[in-house]
Design an enzyme around this catalytic site. Structure first.
Site, PDB file in Angstrom:
ATOM      1  N   ASP A 219       0.843  -1.207   0.000  1.00  0.00           N
ATOM      2  CA  ASP A 219       0.000   0.000   0.000  1.00  0.00           C
ATOM      3  C   ASP A 219       0.876   1.254   0.000  1.00  0.00           C
ATOM      4  O   ASP A 219       0.633   2.211  -0.747  1.00  0.00           O
ATOM      5  CB  ASP A 219      -1.009  -0.009   1.166  1.00  0.00           C
ATOM      6  CG  ASP A 219      -0.410  -0.399   2.506  1.00  0.00           C
ATOM      7  OD1 ASP A 219       0.776  -0.778   2.552  1.00  0.00           O
ATOM      8  OD2 ASP A 219      -1.132  -0.312   3.521  1.00  0.00           O
ATOM      9  N   ASP A 243       1.379  -7.028 -10.887  1.00  0.00           N
ATOM     10  CA  ASP A 243       0.351  -6.735 -11.887  1.00  0.00           C
ATOM     11  C   ASP A 243      -0.237  -5.352 -11.620  1.00  0.00           C
ATOM     12  O   ASP A 243      -0.342  -4.505 -12.514  1.00  0.00           O
ATOM     13  CB  ASP A 243      -0.744  -7.804 -11.819  1.00  0.00           C
ATOM     14  CG  ASP A 243      -1.869  -7.521 -12.797  1.00  0.00           C
ATOM     15  OD1 ASP A 243      -1.571  -7.218 -13.963  1.00  0.00           O
ATOM     16  OD2 ASP A 243      -3.046  -7.606 -12.396  1.00  0.00           O
ATOM     17  N   ASP A 247       0.536  -1.379 -13.735  1.00  0.00           N
ATOM     18  CA  ASP A 247      -0.470  -0.525 -14.385  1.00  0.00           C
ATOM     19  C   ASP A 247      -0.364   0.891 -13.823  1.00  0.00           C
ATOM     20  O   ASP A 247      -0.441   1.879 -14.556  1.00  0.00           O
ATOM     21  CB  ASP A 247      -1.903  -1.051 -14.140  1.00  0.00           C
ATOM     22  CG  ASP A 247      -2.371  -2.010 -15.237  1.00  0.00           C
ATOM     23  OD1 ASP A 247      -1.520  -2.715 -15.809  1.00  0.00           O
ATOM     24  OD2 ASP A 247      -3.589  -2.049 -15.507  1.00  0.00           O
TER      25      ASP A 247
HETATM   26  C1  IPM Z   1      -0.869  -8.532 -17.373  1.00  0.00           C
HETATM   27  C2  IPM Z   1      -2.339  -8.817 -17.507  1.00  0.00           C
HETATM   28  C3  IPM Z   1      -2.584 -10.289 -17.191  1.00  0.00           C
HETATM   29  C4  IPM Z   1      -2.143 -10.543 -15.766  1.00  0.00           C
HETATM   30  C5  IPM Z   1      -4.038 -10.765 -17.431  1.00  0.00           C
HETATM   31  C6  IPM Z   1      -4.487 -10.531 -18.850  1.00  0.00           C
HETATM   32  C7  IPM Z   1      -4.221 -12.211 -17.045  1.00  0.00           C
HETATM   33  O1  IPM Z   1      -3.075  -7.975 -16.675  1.00  0.00           O
HETATM   34  O2  IPM Z   1      -0.073  -9.175 -18.078  1.00  0.00           O
HETATM   35  O3  IPM Z   1      -0.504  -7.662 -16.589  1.00  0.00           O
HETATM   36  O4  IPM Z   1      -2.910 -10.277 -14.826  1.00  0.00           O
HETATM   37  O5  IPM Z   1      -1.020 -11.017 -15.583  1.00  0.00           O
HETATM   38 MG    MG Z   2      -1.926  -6.472 -15.748  1.00  0.00          MG
END
Ligand code: IPM
Ligand code: MG
Length: 353
Positions: A219, A243, A247
């Site tokens: 966090d 993951d 992002d």
């Molecule tokens: C990523 C994507 C994948 C993940 C999905 C599509 C399964 O979000 O490569 O980051 O969660 O690993």
């Molecule tokens: Mg992802």
């Protein structure tokens, strides 16, 4: 050099960006006199539609024979009914597992020309240059799952050896960079995270004494990525935290459409994919940013084929296009002229001729 490369266009914008990736490989072949052979195979929703399986045996066989695998993207609303028993994403997870690519490298850097495309202030973005090393074949993604009418569970398991091997990769990368590793966990709550932290601390002390180690709870890490992004060098973390944090980190670079990734195991074979998804909202329109895919091809050249000069040339070709004002819609600002996927890719390839 000769190489066999499996291409998995997949779903949504996957085929559009994969086409740009293939053209990049072909340009590198022509310029440097290499001979790459391509095998295009089904994966994800496209494979479910064609044969009812998100990762058909033929696809697996081709990937296992190849020197490298390139994946566009998988998934989309067509296959996201929660009650469906087969999902495109299962194909991707199985592929990562079958190839044994446990180390997902996601570099994040900021081009000065794209600072305006980021929601963060430019003064915070100055000097951002990090690589997130995400564990890719363990944790909650791969633990036992259970579902009944009134409850559900996903088990998160990590073994010491899985933590050691990923931390070693991160620490070795840090050696060639700014000598700092940030390990991200949730050790105040999760048992797997306490094992992660103990293992990391021990291994770093025993094997990487010269490398600075910082430990952050996930966090707090999410916050520090926005408040002091330039302080990070190598971040190492478990599958799901990686993951989510990547992002978030993509917003530093201005767009998900800029970020490549390489997934590696113990051998040279790797899986290369942009970190973005299938972007169903813009699929088929020819406007997706191919930069993440083209940069993933550069990583392929470097990590699987040992072609560092070629990789550097591809990366600098992307930079030249952006420096000259080349923009796809996702990174355009104000009255910038907007390029299509093909126009942007062609502009990159022109620098490789
Ligand atoms: C990523 C994507 C994948 C993940 C999905 C599509 C399964 O979000 O490569 O980051 O969660 O690993
Ligand atoms: Mg992802």
């Amino acid at each position: 050099m000769d190489a066999l490369i499996t291409l998995l266009p997949g779903d949504g914008i996957g085929p559009e960006v994969t086409a740009a990736g293939r053209k990049t490989l072909e340009a590198v072949e022509a310029r440097y006199g290499h001979k790459f052979t391509y095998s295009e195979q089904l994966a994800g929703g496209a494979a479910i539609d064609a044969v009812g399986d998100p990762l058909p045996d033929e696809t697996v066989a081709s990937c296992l024979e190849s020197d490298a695998v390139v994946l566009g993207a998988v998934g989309g609303p067509k296959w996201s009914d929660p009650s469906a028993s087969v999902r495109p994403e299962q194909g991707l997870l199985k592929l990562r597992s079958v190839l044994g690519v446990y180390a997902n490298l996601r570099p994040v850097s900021v081009m000065p020309e794209l600072m305006a495309a980021s929601p963060l202030r430019a003064d915070l973005l100055e000097g951002v240059d990090m690589i997130v090393v995400r564990e890719l074949t363990g944790g909650i993604y791969f633990g036992e799952k259970h579902r009944d009418e009134t409850s559900a569970s996903d088990l998160c398991v990590y073994k010491v050896e899985e933590i050691e091997r990923i931390v070693r990769i991160a620490a070795n990368l840090a050696r060639g960079r700014r000598s700092k590793v940030t390990s991200v966990d949730k050790a105040n709550v999760l048992e797997t995270s306490r094992l992660w932290r103990e293992t990391t601390d021990r291994l770093m002390t025993d094997e990487f004494a010269g490398i600075e180690v910082e430990t952050l709870l996930v966090d707090a890490a999410a916050m520090h990525l926005l408040s002091r992004p330039a302080d990070f060098d190598v971040i190492v973390t478990e599958n799901m935290f990686g993951d989510i944090l990547t992002d978030e980190a993509s917003m530093l670079a201005g767009s998900m459409g800029m970020l490549p990734s390489a997934s590696l195991g113990d051998g040279r074979r790797g899986l290369y994919e942009p970190i973005h998804g299938s972007a169903p909202d813009i699929a088929g329109k020819g406007i997706a940013n191919p930069a993440a895919m083209i940069a993933s091809i550069a990583m392929l050249l470097r990590h699987s084929l040992d072609l560092a000069d070629e990789a550097n040339d591809v990366e600098s070709a992307i930079e030249k296009v952006i420096r000259a004002g080349g923009r796809t819609a996702d990174i355009a600002a104000g009255d910038d002229a907007v390029m299509s996927t093909d126009e942007f890719a062609s502009a990159v390839l022109a620098h490789l001729k």
